[in-house]
Design a protein around this motif. Structure first.
Motif, PDB file in Angstrom:
ATOM      1  N   THR A  81       0.974  -1.142  -0.106  1.00  0.00           N
ATOM      2  CA  THR A  81      -0.131   0.092   0.090  1.00  0.00           C
ATOM      3  C   THR A  81       1.000   1.190   0.008  1.00  0.00           C
ATOM      4  O   THR A  81       1.770   1.267   0.649  1.00  0.00           O
ATOM      5  CB  THR A  81      -0.976   0.015   1.269  1.00  0.00           C
ATOM      6  OG1 THR A  81      -1.750  -1.044   1.316  1.00  0.00           O
ATOM      7  CG2 THR A  81      -1.968   1.164   1.352  1.00  0.00           C
ATOM      8  N   LEU A  82       0.601   2.163  -0.815  1.00  0.00           N
ATOM      9  CA  LEU A  82       1.386   3.374  -1.071  1.00  0.00           C
ATOM     10  C   LEU A  82       1.098   4.074   0.189  1.00  0.00           C
ATOM     11  O   LEU A  82      -0.290   4.317   0.573  1.00  0.00           O
ATOM     12  CB  LEU A  82       1.255   4.144  -2.372  1.00  0.00           C
ATOM     13  CG  LEU A  82       1.557   3.244  -3.392  1.00  0.00           C
ATOM     14  CD1 LEU A  82       1.124   4.109  -4.735  1.00  0.00           C
ATOM     15  CD2 LEU A  82       2.937   2.876  -3.553  1.00  0.00           C
ATOM     16  N   ALA A  83       2.080   4.975   0.715  1.00  0.00           N
ATOM     17  CA  ALA A  83       1.515   5.959   1.785  1.00  0.00           C
ATOM     18  C   ALA A  83       0.801   7.017   1.069  1.00  0.00           C
ATOM     19  O   ALA A  83       1.204   7.364   0.016  1.00  0.00           O
ATOM     20  CB  ALA A  83       3.053   6.367   2.384  1.00  0.00           C
ATOM     21  N   GLU A  84       0.045   7.928   1.970  1.00  0.00           N
ATOM     22  CA  GLU A  84      -0.610   9.064   1.556  1.00  0.00           C
ATOM     23  C   GLU A  84       0.324   9.958   0.913  1.00  0.00           C
ATOM     24  O   GLU A  84       1.454  10.446   1.759  1.00  0.00           O
ATOM     25  CB  GLU A  84      -1.479   9.623   2.626  1.00  0.00           C
ATOM     26  CG  GLU A  84      -2.347  10.340   2.191  1.00  0.00           C
ATOM     27  CD  GLU A  84      -3.609  10.701   3.000  1.00  0.00           C
ATOM     28  OE1 GLU A  84      -4.088  11.877   2.988  1.00  0.00           O
ATOM     29  OE2 GLU A  84      -3.793   9.995   3.911  1.00  0.00           O
ATOM     30  N   GLY A  85      -0.063  10.612  -0.010  1.00  0.00           N
ATOM     31  CA  GLY A  85       0.919  11.482  -0.713  1.00  0.00           C
ATOM     32  C   GLY A  85       2.252  11.162  -1.550  1.00  0.00           C
ATOM     33  O   GLY A  85       2.783  11.687  -2.135  1.00  0.00           O
ATOM     34  N   GLU A  86       2.358   9.632  -1.534  1.00  0.00           N
ATOM     35  CA  GLU A  86       3.383   9.200  -2.064  1.00  0.00           C
ATOM     36  C   GLU A  86       3.032   8.903  -3.922  1.00  0.00           C
ATOM     37  O   GLU A  86       1.927   8.671  -4.109  1.00  0.00           O
ATOM     38  CB  GLU A  86       3.706   7.604  -1.560  1.00  0.00           C
ATOM     39  CG  GLU A  86       4.984   6.803  -2.337  1.00  0.00           C
ATOM     40  CD  GLU A  86       4.979   5.370  -1.894  1.00  0.00           C
ATOM     41  OE1 GLU A  86       6.052   4.932  -2.445  1.00  0.00           O
ATOM     42  OE2 GLU A  86       4.493   5.196  -0.914  1.00  0.00           O
ATOM     43  N   THR A  87       4.158   9.398  -4.562  1.00  0.00           N
ATOM     44  CA  THR A  87       3.728   9.403  -5.956  1.00  0.00           C
ATOM     45  C   THR A  87       3.817   7.976  -6.481  1.00  0.00           C
ATOM     46  O   THR A  87       4.384   7.121  -6.133  1.00  0.00           O
ATOM     47  CB  THR A  87       4.608  10.068  -6.712  1.00  0.00           C
ATOM     48  OG1 THR A  87       6.190   9.807  -6.424  1.00  0.00           O
ATOM     49  CG2 THR A  87       4.620  11.433  -6.675  1.00  0.00           C
ATOM     50  N   PRO A  88       2.827   7.675  -7.357  1.00  0.00           N
ATOM     51  CA  PRO A  88       2.730   6.373  -7.780  1.00  0.00           C
ATOM     52  C   PRO A  88       3.757   5.914  -8.860  1.00  0.00           C
ATOM     53  O   PRO A  88       4.270   7.059  -9.392  1.00  0.00           O
ATOM     54  CB  PRO A  88       1.240   6.236  -8.835  1.00  0.00           C
ATOM     55  CG  PRO A  88       0.798   7.659  -8.633  1.00  0.00           C
ATOM     56  CD  PRO A  88       1.778   8.417  -7.783  1.00  0.00           C
ATOM     57  N   PRO A  89       4.410   4.805  -8.634  1.00  0.00           N
ATOM     58  CA  PRO A  89       5.367   4.423  -9.376  1.00  0.00           C
ATOM     59  C   PRO A  89       5.007   4.402 -10.968  1.00  0.00           C
ATOM     60  O   PRO A  89       4.023   4.249 -11.436  1.00  0.00           O
ATOM     61  CB  PRO A  89       5.844   3.134  -9.307  1.00  0.00           C
ATOM     62  CG  PRO A  89       4.550   2.414  -8.504  1.00  0.00           C
ATOM     63  CD  PRO A  89       3.797   3.425  -7.787  1.00  0.00           C
TER      64      PRO A  89
END
Length: 165
Positions: A81-89
Motif C-alpha cells: 500500500t502506498l503511503a498517503e501523498g506518495e507518488t505512484p510508480p
C-alpha cells in the motif's frame, strides 16, 4: 465513204494539226526533240541483321542471418500500500528489463493506492543463419549478319560492334 481528214498528211510533232504547204524560198521552223535526264533512287537489299537473345540460368545459394526478438513476461507480486501523498510508480527500465507498475484503488474508510504487482518485460535477441537456393537469369544478345546469298556471319556482341543499316 472515206474521211478526208484521215488521208491528210501530218508533220511529225504536230499533233492533229494539218500539214501546211511551204512555198519556195519560204522558211519553216520545225520543232526539235529535247532530251532530259532524271535520276531515280531505289532500295537494294545488301543483307540483313538478325538479333536474338539467349538466357542463361545461374543457381546460387543466398545466405542471410535472420534476427528474431522474443519477449518474456514475469509477474512479480508486490501488494504494498502506498503511503498517503506518495507518488505512484511510473514505467521504468532497469538492467534491460522494462517494469510496468499495475495499480489498484481499493475502497476503505479512506482511499489508498496499493501496488499489486509489477510486470517485468525482458527482451532477448537470437540469430539464425539460413540458406535459400535461387535461380538467376541473364540474357545475352546474339547478332548475325545475313548476306543476300544467305551466308550468316556472327558478330561478337552489341556493345563491341556497330551495325550499319
Amino acid at each position: 465513204m472515206s474521211d478526208p481528214a484521215a488521208i491528210e498528211q501530218r508533220l511529225p510533232g504536230t499533233q492533229d494539226k494539218q500539214a501546211a504547204e511551204v512555198a519556195i524560198g519560204e522558211s519553216v521552223t520545225l520543232p526539235l526533240i529535247e532530251e532530259t535526264a532524271r535520276i531515280d533512287k531505289r532500295a537494294v537489299e545488301t543483307g540483313r541483321v538478325r538479333v536474338s537473345t539467349r538466357t542463361e540460368t545461374i543457381d546460387q545459394v543466398l545466405r542471410q542471418t535472420l534476427r528474431s526478438d522474443m519477449v518474456g513476461v514475469t509477474r512479480v507480486p508486490i501488494n504494498r500500500t502506498l503511503a498517503e501523498g506518495e507518488t505512484p510508480p511510473v514505467v521504468r527500465e532497469e538492467n534491460g528489463v522494462t517494469i510496468i507498475p499495475v495499480l489498484e484503488e481499493i475502497l476503505v474508510v479512506e482511499k489508498r493506492l496499493v501496488l499489486r504487482e509489477e510486470v517485468h518485460v525482458r527482451q532477448t535477441t537470437a540469430g539464425e543463419d539460413v540458406e535459400m537456393p535461387v535461380t538467376l537469369r541473364r540474357q545475352h544478345a546474339v547478332i548475325e549478319r545475313v548476306s543476300p546469298e544467305g551466308h550468316v556471319t556472327a558478330l561478337a556482341s552489341a556493345e563491341e560492334s556497330e551495325i550499319e543499316p
